[in-house]
Design a protein around this motif. Sequence first.
Motif, PDB file in Angstrom:
ATOM      1  N   ARG A 185       3.534   6.420  -5.386  1.00  9.68           N
ATOM      2  CA  ARG A 185       3.511   6.726  -6.821  1.00  9.68           C
ATOM      3  C   ARG A 185       2.425   7.732  -7.179  1.00  9.68           C
ATOM      4  O   ARG A 185       2.308   8.131  -8.336  1.00  9.68           O
ATOM      5  N   LEU A 209       0.836  -1.203   0.000  1.00  7.04           N
ATOM      6  CA  LEU A 209       0.000   0.000   0.000  1.00  7.04           C
ATOM      7  C   LEU A 209       0.871   1.254   0.000  1.00  7.04           C
ATOM      8  O   LEU A 209       0.635   2.205  -0.750  1.00  7.04           O
ATOM      9  N   ALA A 233     -11.166   3.367  -0.981  1.00  4.96           N
ATOM     10  CA  ALA A 233     -11.008   2.118  -1.734  1.00  4.96           C
ATOM     11  C   ALA A 233     -12.183   1.936  -2.695  1.00  4.96           C
ATOM     12  O   ALA A 233     -12.003   1.594  -3.866  1.00  4.96           O
ATOM     13  N   LEU A 292       2.461   1.818  -3.407  1.00  8.70           N
ATOM     14  CA  LEU A 292       1.524   2.345  -4.393  1.00  8.70           C
ATOM     15  C   LEU A 292       1.186   3.805  -4.118  1.00  8.70           C
ATOM     16  O   LEU A 292       1.126   4.629  -5.034  1.00  8.70           O
ATOM     17  N   LEU A 301      -4.096   9.086 -11.586  1.00 12.53           N
ATOM     18  CA  LEU A 301      -4.578   7.734 -11.304  1.00 12.53           C
ATOM     19  C   LEU A 301      -5.446   7.222 -12.449  1.00 12.53           C
ATOM     20  O   LEU A 301      -5.322   6.062 -12.859  1.00 12.53           O
ATOM     21  N   LYS A 327      -4.704   3.831 -15.256  1.00  9.66           N
ATOM     22  CA  LYS A 327      -5.807   3.040 -14.739  1.00  9.66           C
ATOM     23  C   LYS A 327      -5.378   1.631 -14.343  1.00  9.66           C
ATOM     24  O   LYS A 327      -5.623   1.198 -13.218  1.00  9.66           O
ATOM     25  N   GLU A 328      -4.736   0.932 -15.262  1.00 13.38           N
ATOM     26  CA  GLU A 328      -4.415  -0.478 -14.989  1.00 13.38           C
ATOM     27  C   GLU A 328      -3.161  -0.630 -14.133  1.00 13.38           C
ATOM     28  O   GLU A 328      -3.052  -1.554 -13.336  1.00 13.38           O
ATOM     29  N   ALA A 356      -5.300  -2.634  -3.031  1.00 13.96           N
ATOM     30  CA  ALA A 356      -4.454  -2.582  -1.834  1.00 13.96           C
ATOM     31  C   ALA A 356      -5.182  -1.920  -0.678  1.00 13.96           C
ATOM     32  O   ALA A 356      -5.069  -2.344   0.480  1.00 13.96           O
ATOM     33  N   LEU A 357      -5.952  -0.868  -0.977  1.00 14.23           N
ATOM     34  CA  LEU A 357      -6.704  -0.179   0.069  1.00 14.23           C
ATOM     35  C   LEU A 357      -7.798  -1.090   0.615  1.00 14.23           C
ATOM     36  O   LEU A 357      -8.023  -1.156   1.823  1.00 14.23           O
ATOM     37  N   GLN A 358      -8.471  -1.809  -0.286  1.00 13.80           N
ATOM     38  CA  GLN A 358      -9.534  -2.712   0.153  1.00 13.80           C
ATOM     39  C   GLN A 358      -8.946  -3.813   1.043  1.00 13.80           C
ATOM     40  O   GLN A 358      -9.508  -4.149   2.089  1.00 13.80           O
ATOM     41  N   LEU A 359      -7.791  -4.325   0.618  1.00 16.64           N
ATOM     42  CA  LEU A 359      -7.122  -5.387   1.371  1.00 16.64           C
ATOM     43  C   LEU A 359      -6.723  -4.866   2.751  1.00 16.64           C
ATOM     44  O   LEU A 359      -6.916  -5.542   3.771  1.00 16.64           O
ATOM     45  N   ALA A 360      -6.165  -3.642   2.776  1.00 14.17           N
ATOM     46  CA  ALA A 360      -5.776  -3.032   4.049  1.00 14.17           C
ATOM     47  C   ALA A 360      -7.003  -2.863   4.928  1.00 14.17           C
ATOM     48  O   ALA A 360      -6.974  -3.146   6.131  1.00 14.17           O
ATOM     49  N   HIS A 361      -8.093  -2.422   4.313  1.00 12.23           N
ATOM     50  CA  HIS A 361      -9.335  -2.213   5.059  1.00 12.23           C
ATOM     51  C   HIS A 361      -9.823  -3.522   5.678  1.00 12.23           C
ATOM     52  O   HIS A 361     -10.253  -3.559   6.827  1.00 12.23           O
ATOM     53  N   LEU A 413     -10.452   5.197   4.694  1.00 15.96           N
ATOM     54  CA  LEU A 413      -9.840   4.088   3.955  1.00 15.96           C
ATOM     55  C   LEU A 413     -10.873   3.330   3.137  1.00 15.96           C
ATOM     56  O   LEU A 413     -10.702   3.124   1.933  1.00 15.96           O
ATOM     57  N   LYS A 465     -10.068   4.150   9.322  1.00 17.06           N
ATOM     58  CA  LYS A 465     -10.438   3.003   8.498  1.00 17.06           C
ATOM     59  C   LYS A 465     -11.840   3.140   7.914  1.00 17.06           C
ATOM     60  O   LYS A 465     -12.025   3.017   6.711  1.00 17.06           O
ATOM     61  N   LEU A 523     -12.095   4.531  -5.593  1.00 17.79           N
ATOM     62  CA  LEU A 523     -11.089   4.182  -6.594  1.00 17.79           C
ATOM     63  C   LEU A 523     -11.579   3.025  -7.464  1.00 17.79           C
ATOM     64  O   LEU A 523     -11.398   3.023  -8.678  1.00 17.79           O
ATOM     65  N   GLN A 524     -12.200   2.051  -6.825  1.00 17.16           N
ATOM     66  CA  GLN A 524     -12.701   0.901  -7.577  1.00 17.16           C
ATOM     67  C   GLN A 524     -13.784   1.349  -8.559  1.00 17.16           C
ATOM     68  O   GLN A 524     -13.799   0.932  -9.717  1.00 17.16           O
ATOM     69  N   HIS A 548     -12.213   3.132 -11.347  1.00 16.59           N
ATOM     70  CA  HIS A 548     -11.569   2.144 -12.207  1.00 16.59           C
ATOM     71  C   HIS A 548     -12.591   1.483 -13.129  1.00 16.59           C
ATOM     72  O   HIS A 548     -12.351   1.279 -14.312  1.00 16.59           O
ATOM     73  N   LEU A 576      -1.893   1.668 -11.884  1.00 18.64           N
ATOM     74  CA  LEU A 576      -1.887   2.295 -10.564  1.00 18.64           C
ATOM     75  C   LEU A 576      -3.267   2.331  -9.907  1.00 18.64           C
ATOM     76  O   LEU A 576      -3.436   1.905  -8.766  1.00 18.64           O
ATOM     77  N   LEU A 577      -4.260   2.826 -10.625  1.00 21.23           N
ATOM     78  CA  LEU A 577      -5.593   2.995 -10.035  1.00 21.23           C
ATOM     79  C   LEU A 577      -6.150   1.664  -9.532  1.00 21.23           C
ATOM     80  O   LEU A 577      -6.565   1.554  -8.371  1.00 21.23           O
ATOM     81  N   GLY A 578      -6.116   0.650 -10.386  1.00 24.35           N
ATOM     82  CA  GLY A 578      -6.655  -0.660 -10.005  1.00 24.35           C
ATOM     83  C   GLY A 578      -5.921  -1.258  -8.814  1.00 24.35           C
ATOM     84  O   GLY A 578      -6.548  -1.609  -7.799  1.00 24.35           O
ATOM     85  N   PRO A 579      -4.575  -1.386  -8.918  1.00 25.49           N
ATOM     86  CA  PRO A 579      -3.826  -1.958  -7.795  1.00 25.49           C
ATOM     87  C   PRO A 579      -4.009  -1.187  -6.490  1.00 25.49           C
ATOM     88  O   PRO A 579      -4.097  -1.792  -5.423  1.00 25.49           O
ATOM     89  N   LEU A 580      -4.091   0.155  -6.582  1.00 28.25           N
ATOM     90  CA  LEU A 580      -4.248   0.955  -5.360  1.00 28.25           C
ATOM     91  C   LEU A 580      -5.611   0.695  -4.730  1.00 28.25           C
ATOM     92  O   LEU A 580      -5.723   0.551  -3.505  1.00 28.25           O
ATOM     93  N   ALA A 581      -6.645   0.619  -5.561  1.00 32.04           N
ATOM     94  CA  ALA A 581      -7.987   0.321  -5.051  1.00 32.04           C
ATOM     95  C   ALA A 581      -7.977  -1.025  -4.321  1.00 32.04           C
ATOM     96  O   ALA A 581      -8.517  -1.155  -3.214  1.00 32.04           O
TER      97      ALA A 581
END
Lengths: 201, 201
Positions: free
Chosen positions: A18, A12, A46, A15, B34, B38-39, B48-53, A42, A38, A49-50, A53, B41-46
Amino acid sequence: MASTTGPEIEKLIQLLARVPGLGPRSARRAALHLIKKKEQLLGPLAEALQLAHDRIMVCGACGNIDTQNPCVICADHKRDDGILVVVEEVSDLWALERAGAVRARYHVLGGVLSPLDGVTPEHLNLAALAVRAADPAVREVILALNATVDGQTTAYYIADMLAHLTHIKVSRLAYGVPVGGELDYLDEGTLSAALKQRTAL
Amino acid sequence: MASTTGPEIEKLIQLLARVPGLGPRSARRAALHLIKKKEQLLGPLAEALQLAHDRIMVCGACGNIDTQNPCVICADHKRDDGILVVVEEVSDLWALERAGAVRARYHVLGGVLSPLDGVTPEHLNLAALAVRAADPAVREVILALNATVDGQTTAYYIADMLAHLTHIKVSRLAYGVPVGGELDYLDEGTLSAALKQRTAL
């Protein structure tokens, strides 16, 4: 760091670093803040962004980005079809819309000519501009490009490209003293331009 | 702006503007960047944030954040159980870990005492600290708090709180000239402290 935090946080941070405006240090600070907030920040970020996307696309007509194609500006029937404002990037389009100075159509080039960086006319959204400008409804093409060398080179290139369309006027933004600007802080180029293009009071 | 971009982009910009390090202007720039990437940075960041959440939690033992509870530091059997390093925030823990100066246990307070901001001892992770410090295995509590008024007030409060534990030593970080620092740029407080605590060469 590998021993302090899990790979998810590390990923995280990498990313976030960047994202323009954030560096490695502020990305760490941002990640911690996001994790602290959170549910308030957060999670919603998330999701946003999704959503961006999944739903944002480039307008096929003007190059603006939106969740609809054609974009809200191209779909707006109250705008003047006779004026085409040419900008480098979507951010320039947004800046002009914030100023609210013109209710017309836009055309986003996606950059400027820059031989040194290998940006040639084929890389820009120029062919579509030629087609749009040839529409008999168009009266004027305003080149709202940056006042940089590359921006002005591109402006001259476009003026040349459209020269055969005798029914349209091609104009560019005025050079001059920025509103609120102090002469003492302005460069010579701006001052010369402002003097040369002085207007009657 | 409502007429330029859809509500999704507007929402994204508003959320990005709340990330520390970004403001309203840079959030717009970040959003555009972002969307452009899109593919990549935007997607991976979305994601990663969801995963962190979904996966990041606060360590029940020390207050660190991690995807496991107890966190990797608390679960690490190679660390010295005899030393407890007390920090204000998780970011301070990370900073100390980056320095790699101590392989011990941490205790995150979650702030410092600040009567003016209404932060009283009950708001901090102090009760758990008292319990952990009372463990016979603990030999030393290092107060690695910021050299601010609030940080030092908190340090004295903790030293007082732990004074009855005669089996432990309570210490704080040294004050002095930062490595690489030039005397000319340092404040009088730092210089006085560095002089007072001078060491034999």
